[in-house]
Design a protein around this motif. Sequence first.
Motif, short mmCIF file in Angstrom:
data_model
loop_
_atom_site.label_atom_id
_atom_site.label_comp_id
_atom_site.label_asym_id
_atom_site.label_seq_id
_atom_site.Cartn_x
_atom_site.Cartn_y
_atom_site.Cartn_z
N ASP A 419 91.87 34.22 -2.95
CA ASP A 419 91.11 34.24 -4.22
C ASP A 419 90.63 35.66 -4.52
O ASP A 419 90.64 36.11 -5.68
N PHE A 420 90.22 36.35 -3.48
CA PHE A 420 89.80 37.75 -3.67
C PHE A 420 90.99 38.59 -4.12
O PHE A 420 90.85 39.45 -5.00
N PHE A 421 92.18 38.37 -3.53
CA PHE A 421 93.36 39.10 -3.96
C PHE A 421 93.64 38.86 -5.45
O PHE A 421 93.95 39.79 -6.20
N MET A 422 93.55 37.60 -5.86
CA MET A 422 93.81 37.29 -7.28
C MET A 422 92.80 38.00 -8.18
O MET A 422 93.15 38.52 -9.24
N GLU A 423 91.55 38.01 -7.75
CA GLU A 423 90.50 38.71 -8.51
C GLU A 423 90.82 40.19 -8.63
O GLU A 423 90.56 40.82 -9.67
N MET A 424 91.39 40.76 -7.57
CA MET A 424 91.70 42.19 -7.54
C MET A 424 93.07 42.51 -8.12
O MET A 424 93.53 43.65 -8.08
N ASN A 425 93.75 41.50 -8.66
CA ASN A 425 95.05 41.69 -9.29
C ASN A 425 96.07 42.29 -8.32
O ASN A 425 96.79 43.23 -8.63
N ILE A 426 96.09 41.75 -7.12
CA ILE A 426 97.07 42.18 -6.12
C ILE A 426 97.66 40.94 -5.46
O ILE A 426 96.98 39.92 -5.30
N LYS A 427 98.93 41.05 -5.09
CA LYS A 427 99.65 39.91 -4.53
C LYS A 427 99.81 40.08 -3.02
O LYS A 427 99.99 41.21 -2.53
N PRO A 428 99.77 38.99 -2.26
CA PRO A 428 99.95 39.11 -0.81
C PRO A 428 101.41 39.31 -0.42
O PRO A 428 102.31 38.68 -0.96
N PHE A 429 101.61 40.22 0.49
CA PHE A 429 102.90 40.41 1.16
C PHE A 429 102.66 39.84 2.55
O PHE A 429 102.11 40.50 3.42
N ILE A 430 103.06 38.58 2.77
CA ILE A 430 102.53 37.79 3.87
C ILE A 430 103.39 37.95 5.12
O ILE A 430 104.55 37.53 5.15
N GLU A 431 102.82 38.56 6.13
CA GLU A 431 103.47 38.68 7.43
C GLU A 431 103.17 37.40 8.22
O GLU A 431 102.02 37.12 8.56
N LEU A 432 104.20 36.65 8.52
CA LEU A 432 104.05 35.40 9.27
C LEU A 432 104.17 35.71 10.76
O LEU A 432 105.24 35.60 11.35
N SER A 433 103.07 36.13 11.35
CA SER A 433 103.12 36.48 12.77
C SER A 433 101.80 36.20 13.44
O SER A 433 100.78 36.02 12.77
N PHE A 434 101.84 36.19 14.79
CA PHE A 434 100.77 35.83 15.70
C PHE A 434 100.52 34.32 15.64
O PHE A 434 100.15 33.77 14.62
N MET A 435 100.77 33.72 16.77
CA MET A 435 100.85 32.27 16.87
C MET A 435 99.48 31.66 17.10
O MET A 435 98.72 32.13 17.95
N PRO A 436 99.12 30.61 16.34
CA PRO A 436 97.85 29.91 16.64
C PRO A 436 97.91 29.28 18.03
O PRO A 436 98.98 28.92 18.52
N ARG A 437 96.75 29.18 18.65
CA ARG A 437 96.68 28.70 20.03
C ARG A 437 97.35 27.33 20.19
O ARG A 437 98.02 27.08 21.18
#
Length: 853
Positions: A419-437
């Motif tokens: 939501d903060f990204f959308m407010e700041m007019n920037i899009k996520p470049f999503i790195e899908l890494s680091f595994m949840p426990r």
Amino acid sequence: MRDFKEYQYEMIQGQESLPINVIIHSVEEFQMHWHKEIEILFILEGSINVRVGEESYFLRENDLILINCNELHSTRRLKDNNALLAIQIDPEFYNSCYPQFNKLVFDCKSFIFGEEQERFDIIRYYIAKIVWELNKRNKGYQFVIGNYLYLLAKHLLTNFDYVIIEDEAEELRDEDIVRLQRIIEYVNKNIDRKITLKEIAEREHVNYYYLSHFIKGKMGISFQEYVNSVRLYNAVDMLKNTDKSIIDISHASGFSNVNSFNRIFKETYNCSPSEYRKNSKNMSEYVNNSTNYKTIARSKTYLDVDRTSALKKLFTYLKPIGVEVKEDYGITNNIEYISVSGMDEGQYLEHYWQNLITFGRAHEGLRANWQKQFREIQREIGFKYIRFHGIFMDEMMVYNVSPEGNVEYNWTYVDELFDFFMEMNIKPFIELSFMPRGLKRSDETVFWWKGNISPPKDIKLWTDLVQEFIKHCINRYGIGEVESWYFEVWNEPEYEYVFWAGTREEYFEFYKDTALAIKSISKNLKVGGPAITHGTILGSSWLKDFLIFCQKNNVPLDFLSIHIYPEYIPEESVEKFYQLIESGVDVGNKNFKPKRIYHEKNHVLNTINIVNEKIESILNRRMEVHITEWNASSQLGNPIHDTCYVSTYIISNVLQSIDKVDSLGYWAFTDIFEEQKLGISHFHGGFGLMNKDGIKKPSYFAYYLLSKLGNEIIDQGEDYIITRSGEDIQILAYNYTYFDDLFLSGDTSHINHRERYLIYENKDIREIEFNINGVVGDYKIIKYKLNREHGSAFDEWLKMGLPENMTLEEIEYLKGKAKPEIIVEYVGLKGEYRIRFQMPVHGAEMLVLEKKA
């Protein structure tokens, strides 16, 4: 250790046109030689035994000794490690002033005089200055070095005892040297058989006892000890480089029997020949089979020592070097004149460098101070996408398992961040890494925040998580918005057990399953990877194999992501790195800082070109290429990050890479960054464009100036660009100065927390005069200057006295001082505008001509 034959008469080659040779090395074995040059040995670390003629001396750290012309001398290692500097001077250099200089025998031994070191400190100072000048290579440095050589000779003549060798004495000494040379040549030629002192005495027509005393006196060791040293050297070479048996090596080396060989070898090396071979082979295979950490492996150089610590010791004898920078805007002899028409048709310029910015990990983006900094950078510069680690890490609380064993997803923190990204007019470049426990296969982690690097224990649970994540984002932000995002699968998976606790083949399958899961939701979603580094790209077939895998298996690959840093890690640091891993040490949490050696100046562009060529040759098509990590150093805590150098590094590489890549993601925008805990000092060498207090570094202002460029290129040269936007004209020029040879080699002896500018090659002020034609009307003209005096927070902090734990008042003061200079004027132009830029080293200037209505 070199072949013993090389020490019979050492021919010293000077540095280019200079009559000197400088070597930093360590003594490992017995080394004996003589030469016509004067040699000064300066012990920088440890201790060694030096024998000159018939006298033997014990030298410790800081001791120095002068070896006169043609004096037979030998060096031998003692128990501890050592590093010494040898400076060898051709006495013929002094012939025009002092023709008999080569016949002078000086008594110059610092260790004899205890605390009376003043006259020796002057020698140490001259040596340090000579090495410094050899490294910096300022224009005319040869004359400076020549001056120090004359001062050194004068100092020796006036402050040290000496005698003049008479011609008769010199002839006798020469006869001894010739005899010793014959003996050594005979030993080397017949080393593989039994050699006795008696047979050599008969060859030399001298008494057996006289010859024994002669050799012991000249070499400092007995005849048999010398023979054993040569045999051991040959044996070690065969142990490392052949598959011969121990018995065969013993015989080929000339030992009487294998028991004798084993005994003498163990006395010298503290292990048996078999153990020595095993250790050497294991280390060689280990390094050759290991994947290097952000590096291309390179062989160890001759006489490899810790040059950094050695030179730090040497440079303590330099007189203090000031850090004050003065801008000299006088006339120079290398002015470049550029003339263009502001009305010429230009080439389209995409601000691709504003396509991507990065930060550490998702959870950091929830903090108020982090968001305050990002609001400012987004308002002043404006980026399109933002990349980060750890979207699924446990601290984001996404992946949960109920008491009944059901998987439950909690998107609260993800929503808050996005939501903060959308407010700041920037899009996520999503790195899908680091595994949840809850999904991890094993317990390996990296960094202070313990990101789990293992593959999933069940790939279906992983792909379910990815799909549910994307579906949630579509429900919240709309499919059109999410289809404009990028999904990058993992981070640097080539570094097995560093960032990926699996094999390369497992990553390929992991990428395929993840990519197919994403595409199953919408074929328009953008998925790519593999986020590997320049070292892997340049030094292995990893990228090629990945591209072929995707092509053969019809695996979706919408973009390629890579990381580029300017350094590689040499072999010895790689060995240490993997030894730590093998011993179970968490390298990320240990704050491991290996030695780094820098690539050449155009490394970024060259790497980009190689990547594009690989894509074209394998896939036969163009593909989006995103550099999702890039900086002036891969080392957190590198002092250069805070300096003005980085501003010109950014500008130069950004302008050089136009039309070559689709993004150049600077790692990272802020020092609020916790891979190894938050930095303590205000300027601790963090990656950020802003420090942890929100103070903007010169690197920030590099992006600030770049953002003011227009959308058409009128002209571009090696160190400038001229653009246009409508009737407005923008000129940006810079004086990019790269590292000196010493720092490029990995030596950090001349950089520290306070002094950070002694590591660069010497360059003059860059002066360019621009003449813009075709500009008519009323214009607002804005001039920007970015250099150490204007816009460098670190340099202003230096002037303040390097205060730590600054008050809010001090922080605000520094924010106000650390800004580029801006000059504004209004002029009426009648067809031409002329301006001269005068840029000091690490400086940039910009001119913006805004047409007024």
